[in-house]
Design an enzyme around this catalytic site. Sequence first.
Site, mmCIF file in Angstrom:
data_model
loop_
_atom_site.group_PDB
_atom_site.id
_atom_site.type_symbol
_atom_site.label_atom_id
_atom_site.label_comp_id
_atom_site.label_asym_id
_atom_site.label_seq_id
_atom_site.Cartn_x
_atom_site.Cartn_y
_atom_site.Cartn_z
ATOM 1 N N HIS A 182 39.311 47.817 49.781
ATOM 2 C CA HIS A 182 38.385 46.824 49.188
ATOM 3 C C HIS A 182 38.957 46.489 47.940
ATOM 4 O O HIS A 182 39.170 45.352 47.300
ATOM 5 C CB HIS A 182 37.025 47.334 49.350
ATOM 6 C CG HIS A 182 35.901 46.332 48.540
ATOM 7 N ND1 HIS A 182 35.779 46.796 47.309
ATOM 8 C CD2 HIS A 182 35.723 45.136 49.007
ATOM 9 C CE1 HIS A 182 34.762 45.679 47.056
ATOM 10 N NE2 HIS A 182 34.662 44.810 47.880
ATOM 11 N N GLU B 86 42.148 44.521 48.320
ATOM 12 C CA GLU B 86 41.769 42.870 48.490
ATOM 13 C C GLU B 86 41.384 42.143 47.267
ATOM 14 O O GLU B 86 41.666 40.845 47.164
ATOM 15 C CB GLU B 86 40.244 42.922 49.524
ATOM 16 C CG GLU B 86 39.914 41.692 49.986
ATOM 17 C CD GLU B 86 38.332 41.557 49.968
ATOM 18 O OE1 GLU B 86 37.726 40.920 49.256
ATOM 19 O OE2 GLU B 86 37.884 42.447 50.543
ATOM 20 N N HIS B 87 40.497 42.558 46.474
ATOM 21 C CA HIS B 87 40.106 42.184 45.163
ATOM 22 C C HIS B 87 41.538 41.760 44.458
ATOM 23 O O HIS B 87 41.680 40.761 43.649
ATOM 24 C CB HIS B 87 39.313 43.053 44.378
ATOM 25 C CG HIS B 87 37.765 42.806 44.663
ATOM 26 N ND1 HIS B 87 36.777 42.444 43.715
ATOM 27 C CD2 HIS B 87 37.090 43.081 45.898
ATOM 28 C CE1 HIS B 87 35.586 42.471 44.352
ATOM 29 N NE2 HIS B 87 35.921 42.959 45.698
ATOM 30 N N GLU C 32 29.642 45.359 41.858
ATOM 31 C CA GLU C 32 29.349 45.031 43.204
ATOM 32 C C GLU C 32 28.680 46.098 43.979
ATOM 33 O O GLU C 32 27.635 46.043 44.793
ATOM 34 C CB GLU C 32 30.578 44.704 43.918
ATOM 35 C CG GLU C 32 30.505 44.167 45.322
ATOM 36 C CD GLU C 32 31.741 43.889 46.103
ATOM 37 O OE1 GLU C 32 31.850 43.557 47.336
ATOM 38 O OE2 GLU C 32 32.889 43.813 45.364
#
Length: 454
Positions: free
Chosen positions: A80, A83-84, A160
Amino acid sequence: MVPGAARHATGDTRSAGGSTRAVTRTLSDDPLGGTVRRTVLPSGLRVLTEAIPAMRSVSFGIWVAVGSRDETGPQGGAAHFLEHLLFKGTRKRSALDISAAIEAVGGETNAFTTKEYTCYYARVLDEDLPLAIDVMCDLVADSVLNDADVETERGVILEEIAMHDDEPGDEVHDLFARAVYGDHPLGRLISGTEETVTPMTRRQIHGFYRRRYTPPQIVIAAAGNLDHAAVVKLVRQALRGTPLDTDPAVPAPRRPAAPTVRTKPAATLVESKETEQAHVLLGCPGIDRLDERRFALGVLNNVLGGGMSSRLFQEIRERRGLAYSVYSYASQYADSGLFAVYAGCAPGKLDEVLELTRAELARVAAEGITGAELARGKGMSKGSFVLGLEDTGSRMSRLAKGELLYGNLMPVDELLARVDAVTLDDVNALAADLLGRPMSLAVVGPFDESAFSA
């Protein structure tokens, strides 16, 4: 290969295994879809397209067979995090260049990470497809992962995670996965935790990137008003000279289904929070994505909690007004799955909601469903699938998932026939097996575990 799903090919140039030439096939499809073609590049990267001339847009996606379950414990959240970071800049483009290039033509880009794969996608007008291919291939293949960007995005991801913790309706799903899978990667958070994300270094993320993002693990899919040969040519041009421009290799096989994931004994997990509403999940281990019973499971899920006419919705919301939201769902992985019922209700009504849910599951396990419910459940499965193909994004996703997760593309007519073939005995046998299993419970609300010890 999914039983009964044949793939017919024309125009093979030679076998794809380690070939020094690209190998292109036209896949059989049906009147509900456009022409689907598949090319395996020498590197092992696969390109699938569906040409739909009536559309004026194209959805383009790069799918990588890497997700959170591929991380070790200390790497939690690496997929993740990566991905950012891939949107933060390449050797050719800054982060602003990436976003501005697509937005300047009215397009959109995004990405998401799951437990078994990661997807980067763009949707643009057909005339802007060359731009989208160049930008998306650049960011996936050649991102630089600067130290400063790692630190900036670490803060974003920690926010997040904190935001997710403030959403009990989301948190309860993660709690349920932990109740069933424990510390297995399928039971961990896709985002990672504050404890794993905070110390993660640029070197660790870069190593994960280069080890995992290799051509045999990547599927590129596009759907809309396009020409397959042109898409393949543009992809090869965009990847030339990047780390994804590699020696000949064969595509990676789909994720193996064995050994089967060992789940925990039925457990109860409670996250005590002073919330206005209690959020609860009751469920058990389900079936994997290639299980022959998956079509029967779709029907069973529709009958139990798949819509406003479902048993649980009618009993808990319509007749008694105990909850605003109540539904059932099934998640399927390569080697495991989940089946669960979710409800959100006032804390004082939780005992009654759980009692009614357990009673309905036990009733269906013992007595099965009716012929009328079978017909309605099958109709829901077929209708939702076909209606879901109304845009290029869903068609692009279908191509990629067929290749990446199932190893083939099942024609629409074949899939509908498989649903039609589900019998009452099929559904009732599955209900007796699945709903008779010990159930795990996850609760987020103003309770402690002692409230559910009985």
